[in-house]
Scaffold this active site. Structure first.
Site, PDB file in Angstrom:
ATOM      1  N   ARG A 195       0.850  -1.189   0.000  1.00  0.00           N
ATOM      2  CA  ARG A 195       0.000   0.000   0.000  1.00  0.00           C
ATOM      3  C   ARG A 195       0.884   1.236   0.000  1.00  0.00           C
ATOM      4  O   ARG A 195       1.995   1.228   0.530  1.00  0.00           O
ATOM      5  CB  ARG A 195      -0.881   0.024   1.246  1.00  0.00           C
ATOM      6  CG  ARG A 195      -1.960  -1.007   1.281  1.00  0.00           C
ATOM      7  CD  ARG A 195      -2.780  -0.890   2.587  1.00  0.00           C
ATOM      8  NE  ARG A 195      -3.738  -1.954   2.672  1.00  0.00           N
ATOM      9  CZ  ARG A 195      -3.485  -3.149   3.215  1.00  0.00           C
ATOM     10  NH1 ARG A 195      -2.312  -3.405   3.745  1.00  0.00           N
ATOM     11  NH2 ARG A 195      -4.420  -4.080   3.234  1.00  0.00           N
ATOM     12  N   LYS A 239      -2.015  -0.278   7.970  1.00  0.00           N
ATOM     13  CA  LYS A 239      -3.443  -0.579   8.083  1.00  0.00           C
ATOM     14  C   LYS A 239      -3.729  -1.771   8.988  1.00  0.00           C
ATOM     15  O   LYS A 239      -4.616  -1.709   9.838  1.00  0.00           O
ATOM     16  CB  LYS A 239      -4.033  -0.843   6.685  1.00  0.00           C
ATOM     17  CG  LYS A 239      -5.516  -1.136   6.713  1.00  0.00           C
ATOM     18  CD  LYS A 239      -6.064  -1.338   5.321  1.00  0.00           C
ATOM     19  CE  LYS A 239      -7.542  -1.679   5.363  1.00  0.00           C
ATOM     20  NZ  LYS A 239      -8.104  -1.860   4.031  1.00  0.00           N
ATOM     21  N   HIS A 288      -3.769   3.241  -5.161  1.00  0.00           N
ATOM     22  CA  HIS A 288      -4.090   1.828  -4.916  1.00  0.00           C
ATOM     23  C   HIS A 288      -4.002   0.992  -6.197  1.00  0.00           C
ATOM     24  O   HIS A 288      -3.908  -0.225  -6.139  1.00  0.00           O
ATOM     25  CB  HIS A 288      -5.479   1.713  -4.274  1.00  0.00           C
ATOM     26  CG  HIS A 288      -5.597   0.562  -3.341  1.00  0.00           C
ATOM     27  ND1 HIS A 288      -4.849   0.444  -2.187  1.00  0.00           N
ATOM     28  CD2 HIS A 288      -6.355  -0.547  -3.388  1.00  0.00           C
ATOM     29  CE1 HIS A 288      -5.157  -0.672  -1.573  1.00  0.00           C
ATOM     30  NE2 HIS A 288      -6.068  -1.305  -2.284  1.00  0.00           N
ATOM     31  N   ARG A 318      -1.031  -1.431  -6.277  1.00  0.00           N
ATOM     32  CA  ARG A 318      -1.230  -2.700  -5.564  1.00  0.00           C
ATOM     33  C   ARG A 318      -2.085  -3.659  -6.400  1.00  0.00           C
ATOM     34  O   ARG A 318      -1.792  -4.844  -6.507  1.00  0.00           O
ATOM     35  CB  ARG A 318      -1.885  -2.399  -4.218  1.00  0.00           C
ATOM     36  CG  ARG A 318      -2.064  -3.565  -3.294  1.00  0.00           C
ATOM     37  CD  ARG A 318      -2.484  -3.024  -1.924  1.00  0.00           C
ATOM     38  NE  ARG A 318      -3.031  -4.007  -1.039  1.00  0.00           N
ATOM     39  CZ  ARG A 318      -2.312  -4.776  -0.213  1.00  0.00           C
ATOM     40  NH1 ARG A 318      -1.007  -4.652  -0.181  1.00  0.00           N
ATOM     41  NH2 ARG A 318      -2.899  -5.636   0.576  1.00  0.00           N
ATOM     42  N   HIS A 378      -7.290 -11.298   2.189  1.00  0.00           N
ATOM     43  CA  HIS A 378      -8.709 -11.347   1.846  1.00  0.00           C
ATOM     44  C   HIS A 378      -9.353 -12.589   2.461  1.00  0.00           C
ATOM     45  O   HIS A 378      -8.698 -13.606   2.664  1.00  0.00           O
ATOM     46  CB  HIS A 378      -8.904 -11.370   0.334  1.00  0.00           C
ATOM     47  CG  HIS A 378      -8.568 -10.072  -0.320  1.00  0.00           C
ATOM     48  ND1 HIS A 378      -8.251  -9.980  -1.659  1.00  0.00           N
ATOM     49  CD2 HIS A 378      -8.497  -8.799   0.147  1.00  0.00           C
ATOM     50  CE1 HIS A 378      -8.015  -8.719  -1.971  1.00  0.00           C
ATOM     51  NE2 HIS A 378      -8.147  -7.983  -0.894  1.00  0.00           N
ATOM     52  N   TYR A 433     -11.134  -7.913  -6.532  1.00  0.00           N
ATOM     53  CA  TYR A 433     -10.183  -6.851  -6.197  1.00  0.00           C
ATOM     54  C   TYR A 433      -9.220  -6.568  -7.347  1.00  0.00           C
ATOM     55  O   TYR A 433      -8.951  -5.415  -7.668  1.00  0.00           O
ATOM     56  CB  TYR A 433      -9.410  -7.267  -4.935  1.00  0.00           C
ATOM     57  CG  TYR A 433      -8.382  -6.279  -4.460  1.00  0.00           C
ATOM     58  CD1 TYR A 433      -8.748  -5.134  -3.754  1.00  0.00           C
ATOM     59  CD2 TYR A 433      -7.029  -6.486  -4.701  1.00  0.00           C
ATOM     60  CE1 TYR A 433      -7.806  -4.231  -3.296  1.00  0.00           C
ATOM     61  CE2 TYR A 433      -6.076  -5.595  -4.248  1.00  0.00           C
ATOM     62  CZ  TYR A 433      -6.470  -4.471  -3.554  1.00  0.00           C
ATOM     63  OH  TYR A 433      -5.530  -3.582  -3.101  1.00  0.00           O
TER      64      TYR A 433
END
Length: 183
Positions: A26, A50, A114, A117, A140, A149
């Protein structure tokens, strides 16, 4: 995108893009990195901002070469992505603006920090085809979330729709080829 970054934004922004798409980190985990975290290393150890999880990211050969090239004139304690103002790194907003500028010039829509990623995930899947590894990498809950994603689901729908037609299809019927039709 890479050409646009090099020509219009500079080597720092190009390297940020390259670093992001090759590590899958990230932006919040990339920006605070210092030269000492990556120079002469085979892996990067990061505590994710995060999730607070400690991650080991292996550095591929292409990225090693770029790290050496990029950091050659930098001090060991310098930020990789130093701000021009004082002793700090650029902000995620600054990174976003630089990527947006390059994307606009390159004619690419829907780009954000993002995207780096997600690009890593997409190309990793295309090369290795292993959703379980990516699921774990991205933390995930399921492979279906990982597929969504990285945009694989939409790609598969598009491919399956554009590669599929029933006009003049031959089918096997008791060992004989016959034409298929609908009623």
């Amino acid at each position: 995108m890479q050409d646009s970054l090099l020509r219009h934004c500079g080597y720092r922004d190009y390297f940020l893009f390259l670093f992001g798409i090759n590590t899958g980190l990230r932006i919040s985990d990339i920006l605070p990195l210092r030269v000492k975290d990556v120079r002469d290393k085979t892996q990067i150890i990061v505590t994710e901002k995060k999730t607070k999880k400690v991650r080991v990211i292996y550095i591929n050969e292409i990225l090693k070469v770029e790290i050496d090239k990029y950091t050659t004139s930098m001090g060991f304690d310098e930020f990789l992505f130093a701000s021009r103002r004082g002793n700090s790194h650029i902000t995620p907003t600054q990174a976003y603006r630089r990527l947006q500028k390059a994307a606009e010039i390159a004619g690419i829509e829907n780009t954000a920090t993002h995207s780096l990623r997600k690009t890593f995930g997409y190309h990793h899947y295309k090369k290795h085809g292993d959703l379980a590894v990516l699921q774990k990498f991205f933390s995930h809950a399921s492979t279906s979330i990982t597929k969504q994603y990285i945009g694989i689901t939409q790609d598969e729908i598009k491919k399956n729709s554009t590669d599929f037609d029933l006009q003049n299809q031959e089918v096997q019927n008791n060992g004989k080829n016959t034409r298929a039709w609908t009623r």
